[in-house]
Motif scaffolding. Structure first.
Motif, PDB file in Angstrom:
ATOM      1  N   ASP A 197       0.827  -1.210   0.000  1.00 34.78           N
ATOM      2  CA  ASP A 197       0.000   0.000   0.000  1.00 34.78           C
ATOM      3  C   ASP A 197       0.861   1.260   0.000  1.00 34.78           C
ATOM      4  OD1 ASP A 197      -2.320  -1.452  -0.077  1.00 34.78           O
ATOM      5  OD2 ASP A 197      -2.633  -1.421   2.097  1.00 34.78           O
ATOM      6  N   THR A 243     -11.587   3.303 -13.473  1.00 33.55           N
ATOM      7  CA  THR A 243     -11.254   4.152 -12.338  1.00 33.55           C
ATOM      8  C   THR A 243      -9.825   3.867 -11.882  1.00 33.55           C
ATOM      9  OG1 THR A 243     -12.009   2.555 -10.702  1.00 33.55           O
ATOM     10  CG2 THR A 243     -13.656   4.079 -11.592  1.00 33.55           C
ATOM     11  N   GLU A 244      -9.240   4.836 -11.203  1.00 35.25           N
ATOM     12  CA  GLU A 244      -7.900   4.610 -10.678  1.00 35.25           C
ATOM     13  C   GLU A 244      -7.915   3.533  -9.601  1.00 35.25           C
ATOM     14  OE1 GLU A 244      -3.863   7.028  -9.350  1.00 35.25           O
ATOM     15  OE2 GLU A 244      -5.668   8.128  -9.936  1.00 35.25           O
ATOM     16  N   SER A 245      -9.027   3.416  -8.891  1.00 31.90           N
ATOM     17  CA  SER A 245      -9.108   2.351  -7.882  1.00 31.90           C
ATOM     18  C   SER A 245      -9.098   0.978  -8.556  1.00 31.90           C
ATOM     19  CB  SER A 245     -10.363   2.519  -7.024  1.00 31.90           C
ATOM     20  OG  SER A 245     -11.540   2.391  -7.807  1.00 31.90           O
ATOM     21  N   ARG A 246      -9.671   0.882  -9.763  1.00 41.12           N
ATOM     22  CA  ARG A 246      -9.585  -0.394 -10.491  1.00 41.12           C
ATOM     23  C   ARG A 246      -8.144  -0.687 -10.890  1.00 41.12           C
ATOM     24  NH1 ARG A 246      -8.197  -4.217 -11.931  1.00 41.12           N
ATOM     25  NH2 ARG A 246      -8.795  -5.584 -13.647  1.00 41.12           N
ATOM     26  N   ASP A 284      -5.548   0.382  -9.241  1.00 38.05           N
ATOM     27  CA  ASP A 284      -4.877   0.060  -7.979  1.00 38.05           C
ATOM     28  C   ASP A 284      -5.099  -1.401  -7.583  1.00 38.05           C
ATOM     29  OD1 ASP A 284      -4.026   2.655  -7.830  1.00 38.05           O
ATOM     30  OD2 ASP A 284      -5.387   3.254  -6.210  1.00 38.05           O
ATOM     31  N   ALA A 285      -6.287  -1.927  -7.839  1.00 42.47           N
ATOM     32  CA  ALA A 285      -6.571  -3.308  -7.454  1.00 42.47           C
ATOM     33  C   ALA A 285      -5.632  -4.279  -8.172  1.00 42.47           C
ATOM     34  CB  ALA A 285      -8.030  -3.650  -7.758  1.00 42.47           C
TER      35      ALA A 285
END
Length: 611
Positions: free
Chosen positions: A33, A367-370, A372-373
């Motif tokens: 992280d 998305t940026e969270s996608r 990141d995953a």
């Protein structure tokens, strides 16, 4: 009964391997992280891509390799490719001139890792290659070149599969490779399959599942490198090659559960790090017509949600035709990520692929969270394999000492000896006379080896010279042998081989996919050669040195064997079986259908003679 016995053997193998190797190292999410938090979006997107670069040296490729890199990437050196794109991984090939010797490969790996460590997010690379063995192997000798999956399936021994994976993984790690795109978890239920075939352990889902699990443990727990089960959801029942076309597999959902799913379930249960996708359409799993690589119902709904896979999903090469037929090269990477893929392998235009993903984030499609995953899964894998600490350099001198060492070669010999399969011995030719001075085994030919002339002919692989290797092995045992490779013979070459056979006591003829008269053996040239040799009236032995299905086309040859591969080790084991030094142990891991009635087995699964 066979399934329960195999499950018992595999279970004990896996338990023993885990007990010796210990549990896998666990990732530290806080470390991952923290890395993600300091990465820019371009650095994150770069981690999602793995590709090749030309040259055997990270900073000083040949002029030709530098030109190839400029054409593909706009820079000269492999190190510059890594820096420019913030790559998450690189993949080695012979054709990209990455693989010459253990010292050279180790030095290349160190140079590429130094480039990654000094640029961008300073995250080490995941270096990979396809070392399945058999017909798909990248590292050259002196690497220990084991028989391929179908040969191991013929050997029926999960311990051998585990050992081959352990030794392969140790040699790969020594040269700086941390990920192997193996094993093949495909169940080859279609004898006409043009792309899997002997890359599969066989046609029995339980056999394939057991061998797959054993290799996962060998690669990951024993050798400490990442394995990849491929090609999900199963590429074993197709007549099209996804390199050139988009195959359709028409298994029902129930058939998929029974035939294709067990090896992937076994791989996941064994802790597989990575699953590779297939560029195939399976309408029963996704009715959209999208290939599995771009299918959310398959990658997310089936692989992740139903099978419970939590590791890295890597695509097969995005340069293959199977994934490029429905969508453009700008859409494929985006759709693969939306479907659930994490690591995007070898897009045909890396600039376009990366910029397409960045644009999809900018316009909200991704998305940026996608992102990141997927980055989190990739970095967790790198952490598990020890790549997020000190720079992962290797010792080139130690690589030279370990790769192909004597202990590995001894293991290779024993494993390969157990794979050769005798399918027919109606003329009682086998075993031939053994080495001079040894007591002939029961049933051995009464002709002394020193008085027997043997012609070895047929298909030949230049990289291994299988015809020459077999002829030399027979000569070393006292036979007067002649090597006459024919390739795909024309009429003149067939006539030459026939004349030579008439001047010898015995002919051994090697075939390679002679069943495939549409693509591999156009016009049936190999079949014509074998029949012409049989018509001489001289004793003939036919050996299928790739697909065992060849032998069904040679009723006129009463002595038939299969080796499932044509490496030097396979030919040396064949020599030992022919001469009676070792008894044949291999059992067919597939049915061999009758060409006149494909629903009838000429030789059934499990068939194999011994003495």
């Amino acid at each position: 009964m066979r399934g329960r016995l195999l499950a018992s053997i595999v279970g004990s193998t896996l338990l023993a391997a885990v007990a010796v190797a210990g549990p896998p190292a666990q990732a530290a999410p806080s470390t991952v992280d923290r890395l993600i938090a300091r990465m820019t979006l371009p650095q994150k997107v770069g981690q999602l891509f793995a590709t090749y670069a030309y040259g055997g040296d990270a900073t000083a490729p040949s002029a030709a390799d530098a030109a190839a890199n400029r054409q593909a990437y706009g820079v000269d050196t492999p190190a510059e490719v890594v820096r420019k794109y913030h790559l998450g991984g690189v993949i080695y090939f012979t054709w990209s001139n990455n693989l010459t010797s253990p010292r050279q490969i180790a030095t290349l790996s160190n140079g590429l890792q130094a480039s990654a460590a000094a640029s961008g997010a300073r995250i080490p690379l995941l270096v990979s290659t396809d070392q399945e063995h058999g017909i798909v192997q990248r590292l050259p000798a002196p690497a220990t070149l084991f028989p391929g999956s179908m040969a191991l399936g013929a050997g029926r021994n999960p311990v051998d599969a585990y050992t081959a994976a352990r030794i392969t993984g140790q040699e790969l790690r020594a040269v700086g490779v941390q990920q192997v795109f193996a094993p093949s978890a495909d169940v080859n239920v279609n004898p006409a399959n043009p792309v899997i075939g002997v890359r599969s352990f066989g046609s029995d889902p339980l056999l394939v599942a057991g061998m797959t699990a054993a290799q996962v443990v060998g690669f990951q727990r024993a050798a400490g490198i990442s394995a990849a089960a491929k090609h999900f959801p199963g590429h074993g029942d197709t007549v099209d090659d996804s390199h050139d076309a988009l195959p359709y597999i028409h298994h029902t959902r129930a058939e998929w559960e029974r035939l294709d799913a067990p090896p992937f379930r076994a791989a996941i249960a064994a802790g597989i790090d990575t699953v590779m996708t297939a560029h195939i359409v399976v309408p029963s799993l996704d009715s959209s017509g999208d290939p599995a690589t771009l299918s959310a119902p398959i990658l997310t709904g089936l692989l992740r949600d139903q099978l419970g896979f939590r590791g890295v999903v890597v695509t097969d090469s995005l340069g293959m035709a199977g994934v490029r037929q429905k969508y453009g090269d700008d859409r494929v990477p985006v759709l693969a990520l939306k479907a659930g893929a994490d690591l995007l392998l070898m897009p045909p235009n890396l600039d376009l692929a990366i910029n397409s993903v960045l644009a999809a984030v900018a316009d909200g499609e991704l998305t940026e969270s996608r992102i990141d995953a997927s980055v989190r899964r990739i970095l967790t894998l790198k952490q598990r394999r020890g790549l997020l600490g000190a720079p992962p350099t290797v010792d080139p001198a130690a690589a030279e000492r370990l790769v192909g060492r004597d202990a590995h070669q001894r293991a290779l010999r024993g494993i390969t000896d157990r794979t050769v399969t005798v399918l027919r011995n109606d003329a009682d030719l086998l075993p031939l006379s053994p080495v001079a001075g040894r007591t002939p085994p029961a049933g051995a030919s009464s002709t002394p080896a020193s008085e027997r002339s043997v012609l070895v002919t047929g298909w030949n692989a230049s990289a291994f010279d299988n015809v020459g290797t077999l002829a030399a092995g027979l000569a070393a045992r006292g036979n007067r042998s002649t090597a006459l490779p024919t390739g795909l013979p024309d009429d003149a070459r067939i006539a030459e081989a026939v004349a030579a056979a008439q001047a010898h006591d015995l002919t051994v003829v090697l075939t390679q996919r002679a069943w495939d008269t549409r693509i591999n053996d156009p016009g049936g040239r190999q079949q014509k050669l074998v029949h012409a040799l049989a018509a001489t009236g001289r004793p003939v032995i036919v050996v299928a040195v790739r697909d065992p299905y060849d032998v069904a086309y040679f009723d006129d040859v009463p002595t038939q064997l299969a080796t499932y591969g044509y490496t030097r080790a396979s030919m040396e084991s064949l020599t030992r079986v022919l001469t009676g030094e070792v008894s044949p142990r291999g059992k067919l891991p597939v049915d061999i259908p009758d060409p006149a009635d494909p629903e009838t087995a000429r030789y059934p699964y499990g068939h194999g003679l011994t003495w």
